[in-house]
Design a protein around this motif. Structure first.
Motif, PDB file in Angstrom:
ATOM      1  N   ARG A 170     -31.704  12.961 101.570  1.00 46.71           N
ATOM      2  CA  ARG A 170     -31.204  12.536 100.479  1.00 46.71           C
ATOM      3  C   ARG A 170     -29.862  12.767 100.294  1.00 46.71           C
ATOM      4  N   THR A 198     -36.307   7.101 102.969  1.00 42.83           N
ATOM      5  CA  THR A 198     -35.546   7.878 102.139  1.00 42.83           C
ATOM      6  C   THR A 198     -34.661   7.020 101.334  1.00 42.83           C
ATOM      7  N   THR A 249     -37.643   5.117  92.777  1.00 41.38           N
ATOM      8  CA  THR A 249     -38.100   5.539  94.052  1.00 41.38           C
ATOM      9  C   THR A 249     -38.929   4.569  94.909  1.00 41.38           C
ATOM     10  N   THR A 266     -30.822   8.758  92.648  1.00 40.12           N
ATOM     11  CA  THR A 266     -30.227   8.549  91.103  1.00 40.12           C
ATOM     12  C   THR A 266     -29.126   7.428  91.264  1.00 40.12           C
ATOM     13  N   ALA A 304     -39.215  12.127  99.380  1.00 36.39           N
ATOM     14  CA  ALA A 304     -39.385  13.502  98.939  1.00 36.39           C
ATOM     15  C   ALA A 304     -38.863  13.511  97.300  1.00 36.39           C
ATOM     16  N   GLU A 305     -37.704  12.853  97.369  1.00 38.42           N
ATOM     17  CA  GLU A 305     -37.049  12.869  96.279  1.00 38.42           C
ATOM     18  C   GLU A 305     -36.808  11.386  95.758  1.00 38.42           C
ATOM     19  N   ASN A 349     -26.536  12.899  97.945  1.00 38.92           N
ATOM     20  CA  ASN A 349     -26.207  12.772  96.490  1.00 38.92           C
ATOM     21  C   ASN A 349     -24.870  13.391  96.231  1.00 38.92           C
ATOM     22  N   GLN A 408     -32.949   6.211  87.598  1.00 40.10           N
ATOM     23  CA  GLN A 408     -33.624   6.658  88.865  1.00 40.10           C
ATOM     24  C   GLN A 408     -34.245   5.722  89.698  1.00 40.10           C
TER      25      GLN A 408
END
Length: 802
Positions: free
Chosen positions: A442, A465, A591, A606, A602-603, A444, A589
């Motif tokens: 990811r 992702t 997903t 944002t 996985a995450e 960021n 955020q």
């Protein structure tokens, strides 16, 4: 009388004449191979001549002098040559159908247009090559074409004396009896650049795909060969010495490409040198300049049937980065020749067959101090004993909807290649298919795409992702809803489809709009989950609601983020309708979930954005003043709005019944608390509209406002200006003035932002009609003006003695 044209005017006329000219597009409308015998149809051969001669030929329109013409072929069409090769004698582009859908997103890149299979095909005449530019050395520029067959001594498909540019060109089944099964480059002007193209089933004793002349005018032929996102598979045979043979002084750059299942085993061409798929070696008559260079970046070179996959000597520079150079029949790479201290090699983040500890088990024997020394660096990777290609890569196939064969990494059992290669900054931003590198990690604010490691080889395995998105901002509501289709060059069917898409988008936009909303294409930089089926795979867009569910959320109660499936956008807004405080950003955020497998990233990602105030919109106004009238009211705000922020009824202030324009807030009684009452009532507060700033005053009259006062942005650093509010009246200073008048103004919204400058025009009817006042023997202004003209004329005659 002869009038002379001044040089500046002549120059302008010439520039206008030149500006009117443009390159011609010659449309081929028959698949027959005609050569002037049919004036009612334009063939490919005739189009090439019409472009070269710059005059009409056969049934084709003329090319444009001094311009590079485009010859356009049709979709789903096969042009079989029957009258020999096509001679290229001037610069032109030969294009097949674009093979794209401009109204759909590509599942690999996530961008528009969507790539479609190439459907325009040129078939060689029996026993002839397809293109020849040897004599003219003119460029051969080909786009979106399949070239099939071709036979010649040099260059089965293309014999080039100049540059060759290939984009989405697939060359197959071409043969040369000497060199260059697909392409032969002759002379110093002959170079080749191929992108998103493929070569398969081509053959020649030397250079089953590429070969070239080595010397020119007693010197090395200096040229470039650039291959990017190319598949070179299944070429050569037991009678071929090599697949790509480089000599002279070439600069070779091959990136994000697959080179596999090619055969090169014939030693009769040059018995002193071993056969190889990629060969850059001197050999007979020192055919290679020491200044030659080769760069291989992010390629998969495997399963080639040859003693050596890459053989070289005396290059000025050899650079190998992020290549899967393993599991060929024998050696993956080898230095061939005597030690030379000037040899310069850079070899990093490649996977080789064998062990890194001893030269005898390492399949890539690179020259350092002696011909038998192996180049081992800490960054290279080595397959341990007992492993095979099947431990690392899926079979050769078409993955993700690509039409270029490649090998996809196996995500479970290949820790040596998944995220184990060079950084994206060094291995290339996209793989052979156009998929962004670094999938599965990811992005960021602290980790950019340039700092992520690539999968080793030509293809990146796509893992679900979602990546962070920064710097979102709201745009003008009015600008968005005013979008229209640019119809230039579109067919009616394309226009209809584009209009339908825009209407669908705008309908959803208006229906879901929230005051000062931010619209973001957050999934454009995300990766979908690759789904395998045999030696193929599919990739779906995250924006496809049938495949994925996007779920936004926020921990801030004032931030609302939602996913709009029709628009395929994330919508963010501040619930209270305010703007983002200066120096900060708002966040939410999101997903994603694969609806078929249930897989999630996985995450979460944002999303950061800023909500700003959009300037209000002032529109021009026109009023009519009847001749002799003293004043007229001006309702200049009637057609103005603050709709850049969105319809005001959607804002919290609008719902409370407060106006959108700037109001001067004053306390009625300073001894009492200065507060607003509940339910929209006012307690001890007075609001005075001062929302109009006149930029330029009228010249024939005066503006009389109901309210006026200092503009809110007055300060010690600016000139004092006065703002108006309430009802405006235009007062005519002279009842008998026959002239029109005008002034300009801006309107201020409640955030003190000024609009654009609008023009107010006041048209006096004396300038548009011959107004005659009735009664009392009075006459109209037109008659008075006519009488004054007669008096002036008589005075002039008397002055001249007439």
């Amino acid at each position: 009388m002869i009038r002379r044209i001044s040089l500046p005017i002549l120059g302008l006329l010439l520039s206008l004449a030149c500006g009117a000219a443009q390159a011609a597009t010659i449309v081929v409308n028959t698949t027959s191979d005609e050569n002037g015998e049919n004036p009612n149809a334009c063939s490919l051969r005739e189009a090439i001549k019409a472009s070269t001669l710059k005059q009409a030929y056969g049934g084709c329109t003329a090319g444009q002098l001094y311009y590079t013409d485009t010859i356009q072929l049709a979709a789903n069409a096969t042009y079989t040559l029957t009258q020999g090769e096509l001679v290229i004698a001037s610069d032109m582009n030969i294009n097949g159908d674009p093979a794209t859908d401009p109204y759909s997103q590509d599942p690999i890149s996530g961008l528009s247009p969507k790539r479609l299979p190439v459907t325009t095909t040129i078939v060689a005449a029996n026993g002839q090559r397809i293109f020849n530019s040897l004599v003219s050395a003119s460029p051969i520029n080909l786009n979106n074409l399949n070239l099939k067959g071709g036979t010649a001594d040099l260059g089965g498909a293309i014999l080039a004396g100049g540059t060759v540019g290939l984009y989405r060109v697939n060359i197959s089944g071409a043969n040369a009896t000497k060199q260059g099964g697909a392409i032969y480059l002759s002379g110093v002007q002959a170079t080749v650049t191929a992108t998103s193209s493929s070569f398969t089933g081509n053959n020649a004793p030397q250079g089953a795909v590429f070969s070239m002349s080595c010397m020119d005018n007693l010197g090395y032929a200096v040229r470039t060969v650039t291959l990017n996102q190319v598949s070179i598979t299944g070429n050569g045979s037991s009678s071929s010495a090599n697949t790509m043979d480089f000599c002279g002084q070439p600069t070779v750059a091959i990136s994000a490409s697959t080179i596999s299942q090619n055969t090169a085993s014939n030693t009769s061409v040059d018995a002193s040198l071993e056969p190889a798929v990629l060969r850059m070696i001197g050999g007979q008559n020192t055919r290679l300049s020491p200044a030659s260079t080769m760069s291989l970046v992010s390629n998969t070179i495997t399963e080639n049937h040859t003693p050596v996959a890459l053989a070289y000597n005396y290059p000025g520079g050899l650079s190998l980065t992020n290549n899967f150079l393993a599991y060929n029949d024998a050696l993956d790479c080898q230095y061939v020749g005597l030690p030379d201290p000037t040899t310069n090699s850079s070899v990093t983040y490649n996977l080789f067959t064998g062990s890194s500890t001893t030269s005898t088990t390492n399949s890539c024997q690179l020259y350092r101090a002696a011909a038998t020394t192996t180049s081992n660096t800490e960054t290279n990777l080595y397959a341990s004993g007992g492993q095979s290609r099947t431990n690392f890569l899926y079979p050769l196939g078409l993955y993700g909807g690509s039409d270029l064969p490649g090998y996809l990494p196996i995500p479970v059992s290949n820790p040596l290649i998944m995220h184990a290669g060079a950084l994206v900054a060094n291995c290339g931003s996209t793989d052979q298919r156009g998929l962004k590198r670094g999938s599965g990690t990811r992005l960021n604010q602290s980790l950019s795409s340039q700092n992520i490691k690539c999968d080793v080889g030509a293809l990146e395995y796509s893992i679900l992702t979602v990546n962070d998105d920064q710097n979102g901002a709201n745009t003008s509501y009015n600008v968005v809803i005013s979008q229209t289709v640019n119809t230039t060059g579109l067919t009616q069917a394309q226009i209809d489809k584009a209009n339908a898409q825009i209407k669908s988008y705008l309908d959803a936009y208006k229906a879901s709009y929230r005051y000062r909303e931010v619209v973001m294409d957050v999934v454009a930089n995300d990766s979908g989950q690759e789904t395998l089926s045999g030696n193929t795979s599919t990739l779906g867009l995250l924006s496809d609601s049938d495949l994925y569910t996007i779920t936004p959320f926020s921990t801030d109660p004032n931030i609302l983020c939602t996913w709009e499936p029709t628009m395929k956008q994330l919508i963010a807004s501040r619930i209270d309708g305010t703007t983002t405080p200066g120096g900060s950003k708002d966040e939410c955020q999101y997903t994603a979930k694969n609806n078929l497998t249930g897989a999630t990233p996985a995450e979460p990602a944002t999303v950061s954005f800023t909500v700003s105030n959009i300037a209000p919109i002032a529109k021009d106004d026109k009023y009519t003043l009847t001749f002799g009238t003293k004043s007229i009211p001006l309702d200049i705000l009637a057609n103005d709005s603050d709709d850049g922020d969105g319809p005001y009824a959607l804002s919290p202030n609008g719902k409370a019944g407060k106006p959108w324009w700037y109001l001067l807030k004053t306390v009625i009684d300073p001894s009492k608390p200065a507060t607003d009452g509940s339910n929209g009532s006012i307690n001890n507060i007075k609001y005075t509209p001062l929302n109009i700033r006149v930029v330029t005053q009228p010249t024939q009259g005066t503006i009389v406002p109901e309210f006026q006062g200092p503009c809110p942005d007055n300060n010690v650093n600016t000139a004092q200006t006065t703002c108006y509010g309430g009802t405006l009246t235009y007062v005519n200073n002279n009842l008998f003035s026959p002239f029109n008048d005008s002034f300009t103004y801006q309107v201020l919204d409640s955030d003190l932002t000024a609009s654009n400058t609008a023009l107010v025009t006041i048209t006096n009817t004396a300038t548009t009609t011959d107004v005659t006042k009735s009664g009392g023997g009075s006459i109209g202004f037109g008659a008075i003006f006519g009488m004054l003209s007669l008096v002036l004329m008589r005075r002039r005659l008397l002055a001249h003695g007439d």
